[in-house]
Design a protein around this motif. Sequence first.
Motif, PDB file in Angstrom:
ATOM      1  N   THR A  51      48.176  25.577  41.817  1.00  0.00           N
ATOM      2  CA  THR A  51      47.220  26.649  42.099  1.00  0.00           C
ATOM      3  C   THR A  51      47.721  27.347  43.354  1.00  0.00           C
ATOM      4  OG1 THR A  51      45.386  25.363  41.182  1.00  0.00           O
ATOM      5  CG2 THR A  51      44.819  27.207  42.619  1.00  0.00           C
ATOM      6  N   SER A  52      48.063  28.612  43.222  1.00  0.00           N
ATOM      7  CA  SER A  52      48.668  29.328  44.348  1.00  0.00           C
ATOM      8  C   SER A  52      47.874  30.573  44.678  1.00  0.00           C
ATOM      9  CB  SER A  52      50.108  29.727  44.006  1.00  0.00           C
ATOM     10  OG  SER A  52      50.112  30.780  43.047  1.00  0.00           O
ATOM     11  N   TRP A  53      48.227  31.212  45.796  1.00  0.00           N
ATOM     12  CA  TRP A  53      47.556  32.455  46.176  1.00  0.00           C
ATOM     13  C   TRP A  53      48.012  33.614  45.304  1.00  0.00           C
ATOM     14  CZ3 TRP A  53      50.779  36.350  47.931  1.00  0.00           C
ATOM     15  CH2 TRP A  53      51.994  35.983  48.538  1.00  0.00           C
ATOM     16  N   TYR A  54      48.957  33.374  44.413  1.00  0.00           N
ATOM     17  CA  TYR A  54      49.338  34.404  43.451  1.00  0.00           C
ATOM     18  C   TYR A  54      48.228  34.635  42.418  1.00  0.00           C
ATOM     19  CZ  TYR A  54      54.146  33.331  45.069  1.00  0.00           C
ATOM     20  OH  TYR A  54      55.274  33.126  45.813  1.00  0.00           O
ATOM     21  N   LEU A  55      47.360  33.636  42.231  1.00  0.00           N
ATOM     22  CA  LEU A  55      46.327  33.686  41.194  1.00  0.00           C
ATOM     23  C   LEU A  55      45.005  34.162  41.783  1.00  0.00           C
ATOM     24  CD1 LEU A  55      47.054  30.237  39.476  1.00  0.00           C
ATOM     25  CD2 LEU A  55      48.156  32.441  39.042  1.00  0.00           C
ATOM     26  N   ASP A  56      44.265  34.951  41.002  1.00  0.00           N
ATOM     27  CA  ASP A  56      42.957  35.391  41.467  1.00  0.00           C
ATOM     28  C   ASP A  56      41.888  34.351  41.118  1.00  0.00           C
ATOM     29  OD1 ASP A  56      42.319  35.763  38.767  1.00  0.00           O
ATOM     30  OD2 ASP A  56      42.524  37.951  38.842  1.00  0.00           O
ATOM     31  N   ALA A  57      40.621  34.690  41.361  1.00  0.00           N
ATOM     32  CA  ALA A  57      39.541  33.725  41.167  1.00  0.00           C
ATOM     33  C   ALA A  57      39.418  33.255  39.729  1.00  0.00           C
ATOM     34  CB  ALA A  57      38.222  34.341  41.628  1.00  0.00           C
ATOM     35  N   SER A  58      39.861  34.074  38.780  1.00  0.00           N
ATOM     36  CA  SER A  58      39.782  33.699  37.365  1.00  0.00           C
ATOM     37  C   SER A  58      41.062  33.016  36.880  1.00  0.00           C
ATOM     38  CB  SER A  58      39.487  34.930  36.506  1.00  0.00           C
ATOM     39  OG  SER A  58      40.551  35.868  36.584  1.00  0.00           O
ATOM     40  N   GLY A  59      41.999  32.787  37.779  1.00  0.00           N
ATOM     41  CA  GLY A  59      43.240  32.107  37.417  1.00  0.00           C
ATOM     42  C   GLY A  59      44.319  33.009  36.869  1.00  0.00           C
ATOM     43  N   ARG A  60      44.127  34.328  36.980  1.00  0.00           N
ATOM     44  CA  ARG A  60      45.117  35.270  36.458  1.00  0.00           C
ATOM     45  C   ARG A  60      46.085  35.665  37.566  1.00  0.00           C
ATOM     46  NH1 ARG A  60      44.490  41.102  34.062  1.00  0.00           N
ATOM     47  NH2 ARG A  60      42.876  41.244  35.632  1.00  0.00           N
ATOM     48  N   ASN A  61      47.354  35.761  37.214  1.00  0.00           N
ATOM     49  CA  ASN A  61      48.364  36.126  38.195  1.00  0.00           C
ATOM     50  C   ASN A  61      48.414  37.653  38.308  1.00  0.00           C
ATOM     51  OD1 ASN A  61      50.718  36.583  39.697  1.00  0.00           O
ATOM     52  ND2 ASN A  61      51.651  34.699  38.955  1.00  0.00           N
ATOM     53  N   THR A  62      47.776  38.183  39.342  1.00  0.00           N
ATOM     54  CA  THR A  62      47.737  39.630  39.551  1.00  0.00           C
ATOM     55  C   THR A  62      48.611  40.045  40.727  1.00  0.00           C
ATOM     56  OG1 THR A  62      45.758  39.371  40.929  1.00  0.00           O
ATOM     57  CG2 THR A  62      45.405  39.826  38.589  1.00  0.00           C
ATOM     58  N   THR A  63      49.498  39.167  41.132  1.00  0.00           N
ATOM     59  CA  THR A  63      50.259  39.376  42.362  1.00  0.00           C
ATOM     60  C   THR A  63      51.754  39.566  42.140  1.00  0.00           C
ATOM     61  OG1 THR A  63      48.648  37.959  43.478  1.00  0.00           O
ATOM     62  CG2 THR A  63      50.688  38.407  44.645  1.00  0.00           C
ATOM     63  N   ILE A  64      52.344  38.749  41.258  1.00  0.00           N
ATOM     64  CA  ILE A  64      53.803  38.679  41.147  1.00  0.00           C
ATOM     65  C   ILE A  64      54.334  39.578  40.035  1.00  0.00           C
ATOM     66  CG2 ILE A  64      55.708  37.099  40.580  1.00  0.00           C
ATOM     67  CD1 ILE A  64      54.736  36.648  43.331  1.00  0.00           C
ATOM     68  N   TRP A  65      55.512  40.127  40.259  1.00  0.00           N
ATOM     69  CA  TRP A  65      56.243  40.898  39.248  1.00  0.00           C
ATOM     70  C   TRP A  65      57.104  39.927  38.432  1.00  0.00           C
ATOM     71  CZ3 TRP A  65      56.751  44.751  36.186  1.00  0.00           C
ATOM     72  CH2 TRP A  65      57.986  45.124  35.662  1.00  0.00           C
ATOM     73  N   PRO A  66      56.924  39.891  37.099  1.00  0.00           N
ATOM     74  CA  PRO A  66      57.631  38.899  36.276  1.00  0.00           C
ATOM     75  C   PRO A  66      58.995  39.377  35.770  1.00  0.00           C
ATOM     76  CG  PRO A  66      56.032  40.047  34.931  1.00  0.00           C
ATOM     77  CD  PRO A  66      55.912  40.628  36.316  1.00  0.00           C
ATOM     78  N   GLY A  67      59.788  39.928  36.657  1.00  0.00           N
ATOM     79  CA  GLY A  67      61.095  40.431  36.239  1.00  0.00           C
ATOM     80  C   GLY A  67      61.999  40.638  37.436  1.00  0.00           C
ATOM     81  N   THR A  68      63.088  41.342  37.206  1.00  0.00           N
ATOM     82  CA  THR A  68      64.039  41.630  38.284  1.00  0.00           C
ATOM     83  C   THR A  68      63.608  42.876  39.049  1.00  0.00           C
ATOM     84  OG1 THR A  68      65.426  43.048  36.899  1.00  0.00           O
ATOM     85  CG2 THR A  68      65.931  40.686  36.892  1.00  0.00           C
ATOM     86  N   THR A  69      64.175  43.047  40.234  1.00  0.00           N
ATOM     87  CA  THR A  69      63.899  44.269  40.997  1.00  0.00           C
ATOM     88  C   THR A  69      64.525  45.473  40.310  1.00  0.00           C
ATOM     89  OG1 THR A  69      65.830  43.977  42.442  1.00  0.00           O
ATOM     90  CG2 THR A  69      63.768  42.977  43.161  1.00  0.00           C
ATOM     91  N   THR A  70      65.628  45.248  39.590  1.00  0.00           N
ATOM     92  CA  THR A  70      66.264  46.337  38.834  1.00  0.00           C
ATOM     93  C   THR A  70      65.330  46.856  37.748  1.00  0.00           C
ATOM     94  OG1 THR A  70      68.432  45.354  39.231  1.00  0.00           O
ATOM     95  CG2 THR A  70      68.276  46.973  37.453  1.00  0.00           C
TER      96      THR A  70
END
Length: 508
Positions: free
Chosen positions: A451-470
């Motif tokens: 459980t990380s700060w990447y996840l919101d109160a509902s457990g959804r990851n609304t923080t991280i980009w799931p890919g490359t910077t390119t």
Amino acid sequence: MAQHEHVRVAVIGSGFGGLGAAVRLRREGITDFVVLERAGSVGGTWRDNSYPGCACDVPSHLYSFSFAPNPDWPRTFSGQEHIRAYLEHVTDVFGLRPHLRFDAEVKRMTWDAEALRWEIETAAGTFSADVVVSATGPLSDPKIPAIPGLDSFPGKVFHSARWDHDYDLRGKRVAMVGTGASAIQIVPAVQPEVDRLTLFQRTPPWVMPRADRAISAAERRLHRALPFTTRARRGLLWGIRELQVQAFTKHPDELGLVESLAKRNMARAIKDPALRAKLTPDYRIGCKRILLSSTYYPALAQPNVDVVASGLSEVRGSEVVAADGTSAEVDAIIFGTGFHVTDMPIAERVVGADGRTLAETWKGGMEALRGASAAGFPNWMTIIGPNTGLGNSSMILMIESQLNYMADYLRQLRVLGGRAALDARPAAVAAWNHTVQERMKRTVWNTGGCTSWYLDASGRNTTIWPGTTTEFRRATQRVDLAEYDVIRAPLPGGSAGGSDMAGAEVGA
């Protein structure tokens, strides 16, 4: 109170995102803008976080603007004071000081649908702007948990991002709450001078050695004489991290080798099996941010340090009590408990076209088209918005991609002409977010068992980009008007100009 001021663009915040936006505006030929800053100087999180040992965990040459290379970084991983000095330097070199409005904390900003502009109330007066670029950043508002009895604690209490430099820790009994990126820098910095340090750890982090060293005078001379060597160094650092992304986003099982290296790093410093067991995570490495330190474990092994493998649950006078019942008498409590990331306070202060705040709109989770535009908030953009964070590389890369998008957004408004605004279409926001969340399902951040700060109160990851910077740079190269409604100013005589449906339905 200052007089009312109207500008083409109002930028909120003067950290990397806000200063980067200001530089890009000037390079686009836009000089009618202000940067509203709540503090008295620039720097954002690198101004606010001045705790002992504060430094960046991204290499210096990658953690700087591509358009403002610094050949004189003193270390491979720079300290807070060097990064803050760099941002002051950028402010001066690019002539940003006339645009800065200090001590101008935004209290409320409201969209005026008739005038097609934002009305902004600040601590320094009122402003209005055709476009708002919000660059407040996710690491700007400290979070201190509600601990029963904390209000009656007779000693000193502060958060790592609001360090009290007037309080002398020497000889004190100190409780450190949290084991995130700030705490692992604070612990080794203060351990030698305190009488006793009690570390409250809810979840142990994975920690890798920090390959930090001084950058030699010869290297710095080379970078000054041959600027392409600075670019080459940055490119190499970037490329290595791009190659690592697949393991985080598609093949988390490949991270087992990295876990072995992290365990060996711990074993070198922690000889006590019981302490080693406390410090060994039970989740896949990378699920939380991998932390870098070569001094954290040695500090924990010192005789004046106690590691409590449980979170702080109560304060009874000067006694701090963990959830497992462990207690200690302390003189000071330092919280390294992170920030309001998925519930940013600025969202409570932004009122959109339908009278709802951004916080109300995001009640079910943050969503923004290409990490920048929220539906119902015309001509409002955010830098480091939802799902633009990184787990293994430099956020400056993401900021610069969003600045490309901001620049094209303003070009599109110029091409449209007259009084116009762009409002992200709900279908476009939903389609973008659906794609991001589908990609997120197999990443280590969602499957790693933490459980990380990447996840919101509902457990959804609304923080991280799931890919490359390119990939993100390609996705934000230009504004697609099919993803926006074009809003025109009301026609003379009071009839509404309405909005143009710019394009067909956007696919998932």
